[in-house]
Design a protein around this motif. Structure first.
Motif, mmCIF file in Angstrom:
data_model
loop_
_atom_site.group_PDB
_atom_site.id
_atom_site.type_symbol
_atom_site.label_atom_id
_atom_site.label_comp_id
_atom_site.label_asym_id
_atom_site.label_seq_id
_atom_site.Cartn_x
_atom_site.Cartn_y
_atom_site.Cartn_z
ATOM 1 N N TYR A 8 0.902 31.402 -32.446
ATOM 2 C CA TYR A 8 0.706 31.806 -31.054
ATOM 3 C C TYR A 8 1.671 32.922 -30.684
ATOM 4 O O TYR A 8 2.791 32.955 -31.178
ATOM 5 C CB TYR A 8 0.894 30.593 -30.130
ATOM 6 C CG TYR A 8 -0.045 29.448 -30.453
ATOM 7 C CD1 TYR A 8 -1.407 29.560 -30.180
ATOM 8 C CD2 TYR A 8 0.422 28.282 -31.051
ATOM 9 C CE1 TYR A 8 -2.284 28.521 -30.490
ATOM 10 C CE2 TYR A 8 -0.438 27.242 -31.357
ATOM 11 C CZ TYR A 8 -1.793 27.366 -31.078
ATOM 12 O OH TYR A 8 -2.660 26.345 -31.382
ATOM 13 N N ILE A 67 -2.412 33.692 -29.838
ATOM 14 C CA ILE A 67 -3.562 33.907 -30.703
ATOM 15 C C ILE A 67 -3.932 35.377 -30.744
ATOM 16 O O ILE A 67 -4.192 35.939 -31.812
ATOM 17 C CB ILE A 67 -4.761 33.058 -30.221
ATOM 18 C CG1 ILE A 67 -4.418 31.561 -30.316
ATOM 19 C CG2 ILE A 67 -6.012 33.372 -31.018
ATOM 20 C CD1 ILE A 67 -5.464 30.653 -29.713
ATOM 21 N N TYR A 122 -7.305 27.583 -20.822
ATOM 22 C CA TYR A 122 -7.257 28.344 -22.070
ATOM 23 C C TYR A 122 -6.776 29.768 -21.812
ATOM 24 O O TYR A 122 -7.239 30.449 -20.889
ATOM 25 C CB TYR A 122 -8.637 28.382 -22.719
ATOM 26 C CG TYR A 122 -8.670 29.148 -24.022
ATOM 27 C CD1 TYR A 122 -8.167 28.593 -25.185
ATOM 28 C CD2 TYR A 122 -9.197 30.436 -24.077
ATOM 29 C CE1 TYR A 122 -8.189 29.290 -26.391
ATOM 30 C CE2 TYR A 122 -9.235 31.140 -25.273
ATOM 31 C CZ TYR A 122 -8.713 30.561 -26.423
ATOM 32 O OH TYR A 122 -8.736 31.262 -27.601
ATOM 33 N N PRO A 154 -5.477 32.880 -24.632
ATOM 34 C CA PRO A 154 -5.084 33.243 -25.998
ATOM 35 C C PRO A 154 -3.799 34.053 -26.079
ATOM 36 O O PRO A 154 -3.349 34.389 -27.176
ATOM 37 C CB PRO A 154 -6.282 34.060 -26.500
ATOM 38 C CG PRO A 154 -6.882 34.638 -25.261
ATOM 39 C CD PRO A 154 -6.698 33.594 -24.201
ATOM 40 N N PRO A 197 -2.667 27.163 -27.242
ATOM 41 C CA PRO A 197 -3.916 27.789 -26.797
ATOM 42 C C PRO A 197 -4.176 27.646 -25.310
ATOM 43 O O PRO A 197 -5.047 28.321 -24.767
ATOM 44 C CB PRO A 197 -4.978 27.043 -27.617
ATOM 45 C CG PRO A 197 -4.379 25.687 -27.819
ATOM 46 C CD PRO A 197 -2.901 25.908 -27.978
#
Length: 283
Positions: free
Chosen positions: A34, A36, A199, A201, A207
């Motif tokens: 992370y 992402i 969520y 990214p 996440p």
């Protein structure tokens, strides 16, 4: 063994060129990295060795913080008096501080009391303690904003991080804040998000995160005609947080430039002196 090498080599190459987070997320059974997605890079006014803060942007960022972010996030290390660096007059700083109540004391009776803030006070926290902050925010206490723009540093991968060492790259924190605020989206297929989480990214720790999208278009009214969009709000508050974390950045860069000039002149003089002293000497 051959299969193992086939699976390791692509990941190693991905790490070298800086796309490991995305590749690792796609590899079934691999440990995810992370954030992402790679951070969005913004052309900040304070970037580079000669960059300076845009005071208009900092004032807009302060407005976003006070009207949106301050409801959850503290800024304990920033005093009201430092707002004169944003272009405000002494009277304006006093008037701004007067909008806040701070705890003081004890008084003559040994009791704490609240009073109107003055420029020497610091931004008060919206919660009395960390436990209360966590209880009000799904169990996760919102981080303090004072140094967040310096604390949330995300390496850009090879070979960028090598050059960042020599160029003094310091935009990673603002890029992260901007990317996070503009990066909320629906989770892709197969990704489960816990109840109460959202969520994103670009989040550095997983996440999803407990903070819901904090801002929307036209939520804050600007007086200078700047776009009232999430994109602009995110840039402005990220720049303001960078200033809060490093208010003397411009002085540091100016001093560093003068030191480089001094060292260049000093080195030249030492070289010429050496040539003059040893010019008549036999080698």
């Amino acid at each position: 063994m051959k299969k193992l090498l086939v699976s390791i080599v692509p990941l190693a190459l991905a790490a070298m060129i800086g796309i490991a987070p995305a590749v690792a997320a796609e590899e079934e059974g691999a440990t995810p990295h992370y954030p992402i997605n790679h951070l969005k890079e913004v052309d900040w006014s304070f970037a580079g060795p000669f960059g300076t803060y845009d005071k208009g942007q900092l004032q807009r960022g302060l407005k976003v913080y006070t009207e949106v972010c301050a409801a959850c996030h503290s800024m304990d290390l920033v005093a009201f008096r430092t707002l004169d660096d944003l272009g405000y007059s002494e009277d304006q700083v006093k008037s701004f501080a007067a909008n806040y109540e701070v705890e003081d004391g004890p008084n003559g009776d040994g009791e704490m009391f609240t009073r109107t803030a003055v420029p020497s006070d610091y931004f008060p926290s919206p919660f009395p303690n960390t436990e209360a902050a966590a209880y009000a925010n799904n169990g996760a206490a919102p981080p303090d904003f004072s140094l967040l723009a310096k604390a949330r540093y995300v390496e850009r991968g090879f070979p960028q991080f090598i050059f960042d060492i020599f160029t003094g790259y310091s935009e990673s924190g603002p890029n992260y804040i901007y990317s996070l605020l503009t990066g909320y989206q629906e989770p892709p297929e197969g990704v489960e998000v816990p109840e109460g989480a959202h969520y994103n990214p670009y989040f550095i720790a997983g996440p999803s995160l407990a903070m819901a999208p904090p801002i929307s278009d036209e939520q804050v009214t600007y007086d200078d005609g700047a776009p009232e969009t999430v994109d602009q709000y995110s840039k402005d508050v990220a720049a303001f947080m960078m200033w809060a974390a490093e208010p003397h950045m411009e002085d540091r860069k100016h001093t560093g430039f003068m030191v480089i000039i001094f060292l260049a002149i000093f080195s030249s003089l030492m070289f010429l002196t050496k040539r003059s002293v040893f010019a008549s000497k036999e080698h």
